[in-house]
Scaffold this motif. Structure first.
Motif, PDB file in Angstrom:
ATOM      1  N   VAL A   6      -9.219  -1.669   1.578  1.00 17.35           N
ATOM      2  CA  VAL A   6      -8.546  -0.391   2.988  1.00 17.35           C
ATOM      3  C   VAL A   6      -6.836  -0.615   3.400  1.00 17.35           C
ATOM      4  CG1 VAL A   6      -9.738   1.850   4.243  1.00 17.35           C
ATOM      5  CG2 VAL A   6     -11.348   0.111   2.603  1.00 17.35           C
ATOM      6  N   GLY A   7      -6.283  -0.177   2.840  1.00 16.13           N
ATOM      7  CA  GLY A   7      -5.018   0.280   3.503  1.00 16.13           C
ATOM      8  C   GLY A   7      -4.266  -1.119   2.613  1.00 16.13           C
ATOM      9  N   ALA A   8      -2.777  -0.194   2.652  1.00 12.35           N
ATOM     10  CA  ALA A   8      -1.585  -0.568   1.534  1.00 12.35           C
ATOM     11  C   ALA A   8       0.102  -0.536   2.465  1.00 12.35           C
ATOM     12  CB  ALA A   8      -1.565  -0.217   0.160  1.00 12.35           C
ATOM     13  N   GLY A   9      -0.376  -0.444   3.786  1.00  7.45           N
ATOM     14  CA  GLY A   9       0.345  -0.562   4.475  1.00  7.45           C
ATOM     15  C   GLY A   9       1.460  -2.052   4.447  1.00  7.45           C
ATOM     16  N   TYR A  33      -4.462   6.282   1.721  1.00  3.18           N
ATOM     17  CA  TYR A  33      -4.299   7.746   2.133  1.00  3.18           C
ATOM     18  C   TYR A  33      -3.436   8.165   1.033  1.00  3.18           C
ATOM     19  CZ  TYR A  33      -4.965  12.338   3.339  1.00  3.18           C
ATOM     20  OH  TYR A  33      -5.110  14.147   3.699  1.00  3.18           O
ATOM     21  N   ASP A  34      -2.366   7.599   0.562  1.00  2.00           N
ATOM     22  CA  ASP A  34      -1.290   7.460  -0.138  1.00  2.00           C
ATOM     23  C   ASP A  34      -0.753   7.146  -1.343  1.00  2.00           C
ATOM     24  OD1 ASP A  34       0.884   7.996  -1.165  1.00  2.00           O
ATOM     25  OD2 ASP A  34       2.594   7.104   0.146  1.00  2.00           O
ATOM     26  N   ALA A  38      -0.554   2.687  -2.860  1.00  2.00           N
ATOM     27  CA  ALA A  38      -1.852   2.118  -3.184  1.00  2.00           C
ATOM     28  C   ALA A  38      -1.220   1.290  -4.985  1.00  2.00           C
ATOM     29  CB  ALA A  38      -3.269   2.685  -2.936  1.00  2.00           C
ATOM     30  N   GLU A  39      -0.743   2.325  -5.541  1.00  2.00           N
ATOM     31  CA  GLU A  39      -0.222   1.570  -6.818  1.00  2.00           C
ATOM     32  C   GLU A  39       0.998   0.962  -6.386  1.00  2.00           C
ATOM     33  OE1 GLU A  39      -1.461   6.235  -9.096  1.00  2.00           O
ATOM     34  OE2 GLU A  39       1.169   6.138  -8.308  1.00  2.00           O
ATOM     35  N   ARG A  40       1.493   0.899  -5.855  1.00  2.00           N
ATOM     36  CA  ARG A  40       3.223   0.244  -5.401  1.00  2.00           C
ATOM     37  C   ARG A  40       2.002  -1.175  -5.398  1.00  2.00           C
ATOM     38  NH1 ARG A  40       5.686   3.972  -2.466  1.00  2.00           N
ATOM     39  NH2 ARG A  40       4.705   3.415  -1.334  1.00  2.00           N
ATOM     40  N   ALA A  41       1.527  -1.132  -4.155  1.00  2.00           N
ATOM     41  CA  ALA A  41       1.057  -2.691  -4.270  1.00  2.00           C
ATOM     42  C   ALA A  41       0.076  -3.689  -4.764  1.00  2.00           C
ATOM     43  CB  ALA A  41      -0.138  -2.896  -2.508  1.00  2.00           C
ATOM     44  N   PRO A  46      -2.793  -7.612 -12.687  1.00  2.00           N
ATOM     45  CA  PRO A  46      -3.336  -7.137 -13.518  1.00  2.00           C
ATOM     46  C   PRO A  46      -4.738  -6.581 -12.830  1.00  2.00           C
ATOM     47  CG  PRO A  46      -2.133  -8.671 -14.496  1.00  2.00           C
ATOM     48  CD  PRO A  46      -1.775  -9.085 -13.713  1.00  2.00           C
ATOM     49  N   ARG A  47      -5.170  -8.125 -12.498  1.00  2.00           N
ATOM     50  CA  ARG A  47      -6.744  -7.954 -11.540  1.00  2.00           C
ATOM     51  C   ARG A  47      -6.939  -6.241 -10.961  1.00  2.00           C
ATOM     52  NH1 ARG A  47      -7.407 -13.249  -9.485  1.00  2.00           N
ATOM     53  NH2 ARG A  47      -4.917 -12.400  -8.473  1.00  2.00           N
ATOM     54  N   PHE A  48      -5.929  -5.675 -10.223  1.00  2.00           N
ATOM     55  CA  PHE A  48      -5.879  -5.055  -9.158  1.00  2.00           C
ATOM     56  C   PHE A  48      -5.940  -3.524  -9.772  1.00  2.00           C
ATOM     57  CE2 PHE A  48      -2.723  -7.718  -6.275  1.00  2.00           C
ATOM     58  CZ  PHE A  48      -4.202  -8.585  -6.149  1.00  2.00           C
ATOM     59  N   SER A  49      -6.264  -2.497  -9.062  1.00  2.00           N
ATOM     60  CA  SER A  49      -6.280  -1.200  -9.777  1.00  2.00           C
ATOM     61  C   SER A  49      -5.631  -0.725  -8.235  1.00  2.00           C
ATOM     62  CB  SER A  49      -7.304  -0.611  -9.983  1.00  2.00           C
ATOM     63  OG  SER A  49      -8.843  -1.213  -9.773  1.00  2.00           O
ATOM     64  N   ALA A  50      -6.110   0.421  -7.973  1.00  2.00           N
ATOM     65  CA  ALA A  50      -5.094   1.331  -6.952  1.00  2.00           C
ATOM     66  C   ALA A  50      -6.113   2.748  -6.726  1.00  2.00           C
ATOM     67  CB  ALA A  50      -3.627   2.084  -6.897  1.00  2.00           C
TER      68      ALA A  50
END
Length: 66
Positions: A6-9, A33-34, A38-41, A46-50
């Motif tokens: 939670v939080g992609a800052g 929240y943005d 989240a998509e950039r992080a 490939p295991r990550f989703s936003a």
């Protein structure tokens, strides 16, 4: 193991970059929240989703966890 970040800052993005080099988990959902942040992080592995989440809302977080 699945991880909800939670939080992609700054700190969240750094966590995602470090976690991408590890193999102890199967999937991670990177949230912010943005959604674009989240998509950039999440783009580092490939295991990550936003997903978008309002962390100030317990209901919003609980719905995402479900």
């Amino acid at each position: 193991m699945r991880i909800l970040l939670v939080g992609a800052g700054g700190v969240g993005a750094a966590f995602a970059a470090i976690a991408a080099r590890r193999d102890f988990f199967e999937a991670m959902v990177v949230t912010d929240y943005d959604l674009s942040r989240a998509e950039r992080a999440a783009a580092v592995d490939p295991r990550f989703s936003a997903a978008q989440v309002d962390a100030s809302s317990a209901t919003s977080v609980a719905d995402l966890v479900r």
